[in-house]
Design a protein around this motif. Sequence first.
Motif, PDB file in Angstrom:
ATOM      1  N   GLY A  88     -20.140  14.864  55.091  1.00 57.09           N
ATOM      2  CA  GLY A  88     -19.535  13.791  54.846  1.00 57.09           C
ATOM      3  C   GLY A  88     -18.650  13.534  55.667  1.00 57.09           C
ATOM      4  N   PHE A  89     -17.874  11.810  55.629  1.00 57.19           N
ATOM      5  CA  PHE A  89     -17.450  11.477  56.738  1.00 57.19           C
ATOM      6  C   PHE A  89     -17.156  10.093  57.031  1.00 57.19           C
ATOM      7  N   VAL A 104     -21.680  13.967  63.080  1.00 52.97           N
ATOM      8  CA  VAL A 104     -22.223  13.085  61.699  1.00 52.97           C
ATOM      9  C   VAL A 104     -24.432  13.035  61.908  1.00 52.97           C
ATOM     10  N   ASN A 108     -27.216  14.593  59.407  1.00 51.62           N
ATOM     11  CA  ASN A 108     -27.675  13.713  58.113  1.00 51.62           C
ATOM     12  C   ASN A 108     -29.059  13.262  58.498  1.00 51.62           C
ATOM     13  N   PHE A 146     -16.611   4.028  54.730  1.00 49.10           N
ATOM     14  CA  PHE A 146     -17.580   5.262  54.955  1.00 49.10           C
ATOM     15  C   PHE A 146     -18.880   4.354  55.107  1.00 49.10           C
ATOM     16  N   TYR A 149     -20.704   7.358  57.423  1.00 42.51           N
ATOM     17  CA  TYR A 149     -21.817   7.557  56.193  1.00 42.51           C
ATOM     18  C   TYR A 149     -23.013   7.279  55.635  1.00 42.51           C
ATOM     19  N   SER A 152     -25.641   6.543  58.428  1.00 47.16           N
ATOM     20  CA  SER A 152     -27.074   7.768  58.395  1.00 47.16           C
ATOM     21  C   SER A 152     -27.790   7.801  57.103  1.00 47.16           C
ATOM     22  N   LYS A 153     -27.092   7.767  55.938  1.00 43.70           N
ATOM     23  CA  LYS A 153     -27.817   7.727  54.518  1.00 43.70           C
ATOM     24  C   LYS A 153     -29.020   6.683  54.895  1.00 43.70           C
TER      25      LYS A 153
END
Length: 278
Positions: A88-89, A104, A108, A146, A149, A152-153
């Motif tokens: 997480g970041f 990250v 991820n 966020f 993060y 990346s997701k």
Amino acid sequence: MKSNIWLITGISSGLGKALAETVMDKGDFIIGTFRKQKQVDAFNAKHGVTGHALLLDITNEEQVERAVQQIVSQYGRIDVLVNNAGMGFVGAIEESTMEEVRQVFEANVFGTLKLTQTVLPHMRKAQDGHIVQISSHGGIKAFAGFGIYNASKFALEGFSEALAQEVGPLGIKVSLVEPGPFRTKFAGDGLGLAKMEIAAYAATAGAFRGMLKSVDGKQEGDPVKAAEAIIDLVRSENPSFRLPLGKVALMTIGMKLDSVRADLEANKHIAENAVYPD
């Protein structure tokens, strides 16, 4: 029902640990990965029959290739790959250095992608297998503070959506698991924080940073119940592509869908007219 062999990354804590333990309790065999040798040794001393641990940093491509080859040589197959390891970041976009962003994405996106690519030839040969990507409700909806993060997701979701279409005809299933806040160490000591803090973002990214820290240990999600849901997903004859987990995930993903639909409807006429005449 045959016993499956699961490869689950990042089983030292949180959802990964709960999933590994629940899979073993239900009679399947797991190969789990840790980043510290003492964790590997402790796991193997405790679970000699129901599971086996390996040392693996998913951001190390050579380690990934060696690990998969070792597993296939020793056990013959990988039925279920769960890409759980990641990080997480928190930090505003402007606060995040490129070094932090790359870290990250290495965990991820690129590490997960490399492991997926390395396992796929063996699943293709077997014409069977299930790849479970642990995403997040943050892989659908972004939040101030966020963004890295989220990015990346979002990337994980993008390549997984295409992957599902590519490997479906080959007998391989792909699923995205999208948890909301769960009672793991995600918001604790393991959470990456941007080193830079800019006062102008105190009310947005800064507030999000504070909120995450304040709910650590109080999140609504039960990792064991999430693990059971993932196992049920894998054992289903027609598993869903997306599996949201938690009431917060249902709410935030629903908000994103409503927002996208509203923009589609509001701009439908503009979109339809941005083409050559028939």
